[in-house]
Scaffold this active site. Structure first.
Site, mmCIF file in Angstrom:
data_model
loop_
_atom_site.group_PDB
_atom_site.id
_atom_site.type_symbol
_atom_site.label_atom_id
_atom_site.label_comp_id
_atom_site.label_asym_id
_atom_site.label_seq_id
_atom_site.Cartn_x
_atom_site.Cartn_y
_atom_site.Cartn_z
ATOM 1 N N ASP A 76 37.837 48.350 29.293
ATOM 2 C CA ASP A 76 36.677 47.498 29.570
ATOM 3 C C ASP A 76 37.028 46.395 30.564
ATOM 4 O O ASP A 76 38.192 46.021 30.728
ATOM 5 C CB ASP A 76 36.104 46.890 28.272
ATOM 6 C CG ASP A 76 37.085 46.018 27.518
ATOM 7 O OD1 ASP A 76 38.283 46.371 27.447
ATOM 8 O OD2 ASP A 76 36.676 44.961 26.995
ATOM 9 N N GLU A 143 38.609 45.222 24.611
ATOM 10 C CA GLU A 143 39.674 44.208 24.518
ATOM 11 C C GLU A 143 39.124 42.838 24.872
ATOM 12 O O GLU A 143 39.436 41.846 24.233
ATOM 13 C CB GLU A 143 40.831 44.575 25.464
ATOM 14 C CG GLU A 143 42.069 43.685 25.301
ATOM 15 C CD GLU A 143 42.048 42.400 26.137
ATOM 16 O OE1 GLU A 143 42.854 41.504 25.872
ATOM 17 O OE2 GLU A 143 41.208 42.279 27.055
HETATM 18 ZN ZN LIG Z 1 43.137 42.406 30.353
#
Ligand SMILES: [Zn+2]
Length: 385
Positions: A76, A143
């Site tokens: 992401d 994340e």
């Molecule tokens: Zn990163």
């Protein structure tokens, strides 16, 4: 699928808009088909709603001692809505030896590098036959919004088949990092009773106890500033547990007694500082200010701190190739804390700078990409052959 050049592969990865609130499945499917070959084991670990997935790829049989090497990166990216982009953030642009685009440094550049190593190795039967221990690829989701993807892995035994030694290719400007802070998120809600402000005997304000709680938490915050733990010297800029009283919301109109107020807290945890203990101190501070009732403490997401032992093979191996005695620390957090809790020895090491990540015209120096690739090749020799 035939192998692409590094630049073409990075361009393909960048073109998938994997902003955290969107699906990463198209990217995951592309990578799976790119690395799919006889002998490659590919597993997906999907989010609860099925919109996103972690990808786990492995070549070589798992060993009982979990030897081998895992290369890890998050798929992401943060939203590309900043002003000042000089070109389309999702189209790779090359200029003066730099690759520009959203995610080029954080962290699709490293992912491209890792995928290329994995694909080249698994495509060469003679190499696969000489593998002493497996090479694995772990691509995660979400994340940037609190390591939700790797938290999902905790309930999926597939991760237990991956080698314990792991490189997470966050942009560290080619420094090895073995320590970072964690982040604890909490919310306090106070209750009142709504009434017309002309009849104060019929209501009670939720904002007044919230204000007392804020004062008590501010006092605790100042105490924490004075405290040191064993890992403090590794974080000279902010060597203490830093609490942020981040938001406060309550009330609707000047003539209405408010029935609810909520306060959000963020706490940066040093390695070695336990989230449960900090939460308990926060609870005690609130009790001391307003007593035991009329409020609720809600637990949000916790990103644990990271601290890898200096005698972990991956630490010894990477430091050896970089010619340094020990890996350092950083102020940003990563999937590493959660992965460490799952039993991985994770070091952060990757091309590009966190200073340009999350900004318009994010870029990756090609020279750092090449250098990181050479170091990963050396680690592959150490850990897999
Ligand atoms: Zn990163």
């Amino acid at each position: 699928m035939p192998l692409l050049t590094d630049e073409d592969l990075l361009a393909r990865l960048l073109a998938f808009d994997t902003t955290s609130h969107k699906s990463n499945l198209a990217l995951i499917d592309f990578v799976a088909s790119y690395v799919e070959r006889t002998g490659v084991v590919i597993e997906r670990s999907a989010s609860e709603d099925g919109v996103k997935a972690n990808l786990l790829c492995r070549v070589g049989s798992p060993r009982d001692d979990r030897s081998g090497l895992t290369l890890c990166g998050h798929t992401d990216v943060v939203p590309a809505l900043e002003e000042g982009w000089k070109s389309d953030p999702f189209t790779l642009r090359e200029s003066d030896g730099q690759w520009f685009g959203r995610g080029s440094c954080d962290m699709k550049g490293f992912i491209a590098l890792a995928i290329q190593r994995f694909a080249k190795l698994s495509a060469t039967t003679s190499l696969v036959e000489t593998l002493r221990a497996p090479l694995a690829l772990l691509l995660t989701y979400d994340e940037e919004v609190g390591s939700l993807g790797v938290q999902r892995l905790a309930s999926d035994p597939a991760h237990e088949q991956l080698p314990r030694s792991m490189i997470i290719g966050e942009p560290t400007e080619l420094r090895a990092i073995r320590m970072h802070k964690g982040h604890l998120r909490l919310q306090v809600e106070t209750e009142g009773k709504s009434a017309h402000s002309g009849y104060p005997d019929r209501g009670s304000s939720a904002i007044e106890p919230a204000a007392e709680i804020v004062c008590a938490l501010a006092k605790l915050r100042r105490q924490l500033v004075e405290e040191r733990v064993a890992s403090s010297p590794h974080f000279p800029r902010v060597p203490y547990t830093a609490m942020n009283i981040a938001t406060i919301r309550g009330g609707s109109a000047v003539n209405v007694i408010p029935d609810a107020c909520s306060i959000e807290l963020g706490v940066r945890l040093l390695p070695g500082v336990d989230a449960t203990e900090v939460t308990e101190r926060i609870r005690e501070a609130i009790c001391g200010a307003v007593g035991e009732s009329g409020w609720t403490l809600l637990h949000g997401n916790v990103s644990p701190p990271l601290e890898v032992a200096t005698d972990a093979p991956i630490h010894v191996g990477l430091c050896n190739h970089l010619g340094v005695d020990t890996a350092g620390s950083t102020d940003f957090s990563s999937d590493g804390g959660t992965l460490a809790n799952l039993g991985f020895d994770c070091l952060l090491y990757g091309p590009g700078s966190i200073e340009v990540a999350h900004r318009p015209n994010e870029f990756l120096p090609r020279s750092e990409f090449e250098r990181a690739g050479a170091v990963v090749d050396q680690l592959l020799q150490d850990f897999c052959f």
